[in-house]
Design an enzyme around this catalytic site. Structure first.
Site, PDB file in Angstrom:
ATOM      1  N   GLU A  44     -34.247-111.989  -4.382  1.00 56.59           N
ATOM      2  CA  GLU A  44     -33.463-112.374  -5.500  1.00 56.59           C
ATOM      3  C   GLU A  44     -34.388-112.429  -6.191  1.00 56.59           C
ATOM      4  OE1 GLU A  44     -31.951-116.585  -5.986  1.00 56.59           O
ATOM      5  OE2 GLU A  44     -29.947-115.137  -4.525  1.00 56.59           O
ATOM      6  N   GLU A  55     -28.518-107.824   3.438  1.00 54.69           N
ATOM      7  CA  GLU A  55     -27.968-106.814   4.749  1.00 54.69           C
ATOM      8  C   GLU A  55     -28.670-105.278   3.764  1.00 54.69           C
ATOM      9  OE1 GLU A  55     -26.837-108.625   3.462  1.00 54.69           O
ATOM     10  OE2 GLU A  55     -24.719-108.808   4.022  1.00 54.69           O
ATOM     11  N   CYS A  95     -21.465-108.015   1.209  1.00 53.18           N
ATOM     12  CA  CYS A  95     -20.690-107.891  -0.085  1.00 53.18           C
ATOM     13  C   CYS A  95     -20.279-106.738   0.092  1.00 53.18           C
ATOM     14  CB  CYS A  95     -21.365-108.353  -1.078  1.00 53.18           C
ATOM     15  SG  CYS A  95     -22.845-107.133  -1.994  1.00 53.18           S
TER      16      CYS A  95
HETATM   17  N1  THU Z   1     -26.469-112.224  -0.912  1.00 52.46           N
HETATM   18  C1  THU Z   1     -26.997-111.590   0.064  1.00 52.46           C
HETATM   19  O1  THU Z   1     -28.140-111.397   0.718  1.00 52.46           O
HETATM   20  N2  THU Z   1     -25.527-110.127   0.742  1.00 52.46           N
HETATM   21  C2  THU Z   1     -24.208-110.892   0.877  1.00 52.46           C
HETATM   22  O2  THU Z   1     -23.728-110.078   1.567  1.00 52.46           O
HETATM   23  C3  THU Z   1     -23.946-111.384   0.068  1.00 52.46           C
HETATM   24  C4  THU Z   1     -25.017-111.568  -1.005  1.00 52.46           C
HETATM   25  C5  THU Z   1     -26.997-112.829  -1.619  1.00 52.46           C
HETATM   26  C6  THU Z   1     -27.304-112.051  -2.630  1.00 52.46           C
HETATM   27  C7  THU Z   1     -28.036-113.578  -3.812  1.00 52.46           C
HETATM   28  O3  THU Z   1     -29.789-113.861  -3.882  1.00 52.46           O
HETATM   29  C8  THU Z   1     -27.114-114.715  -3.027  1.00 52.46           C
HETATM   30  O4  THU Z   1     -26.939-114.128  -1.511  1.00 52.46           O
HETATM   31  C9  THU Z   1     -25.363-115.134  -4.007  1.00 52.46           C
HETATM   32  O5  THU Z   1     -24.849-114.641  -3.941  1.00 52.46           O
END
Ligand code: THU
Length: 145
Positions: A44, A55, A95
């Protein structure tokens, strides 16, 4: 490597998540055709929208090693970060953006990738093919490749 081992590798990778804003850690494992694994965790940023998913980080690592076409299978796990580890009972599936990035590896390698989605408590795992998660995908073929 078994599905369970892929998920455990993703859980280990999630320990390195840099997720101070959401406090939601995600780990991803790519099983490669030679049996090796490439892992990733979410990364982040204080400018929230710049955050990278686990991913996508794993896929960028594989690509940087010249191995994007060698991805054979994927595992993802995620949950709330606590001192005792990840917590949460629902499975984490990639996502929308990650599905599209996964499609690049799938198309390059000519594989409909199995995607294992796990809950943090390990009680639930749902396995899909990428084509189920991203039907009618836009990909290289649309660009004549
Ligand atoms: N996140 C992922 O790393 N992969 C996904 O497929 C869904 C969301 C992360 C992004 C963010 O750092 C946290 O999960 C909350 O959304």
């Amino acid at each position: 490597m078994t599905r369970k081992e892929l998920i455990e590798a993703a859980r280990a990778a999630a320990r390195n998540a840099h997720a101070p804003y959401s406090r939601f850690g995600v780990g991803a494992t790519l099983l490669m055709t030679d049996g090796s694994v490439v892992t990733g965790c979410n990364f982040e940023n204080a400018s929230y929208g710049l955050s990278l998913c686990a991913e996508t980080v794993a896929l960028a690592k594989a690509n940087s090693e010249g191995r994007l076409r060698d991805v054979a299978e994927v595992a993802v796990i995620g949950g709330t970060i606590t001192p005792e580890g990840l917590r949460g009972g629902s499975v984490v599936s990639p996502c929308g953006r990650c599905r599209q990035v996964l499609n690049e590896a799938a198309q390059l390698g000519g594989r409909d990738l199995p995607i294992h989605c796990a809950s943090a408590d390990g009680a639930h795992v749902e396995s899909y093919r990428l084509s189920e998660l991203l039907p009618h995908a836009f990909g290289p073929a649309n660009l004549g490749m």
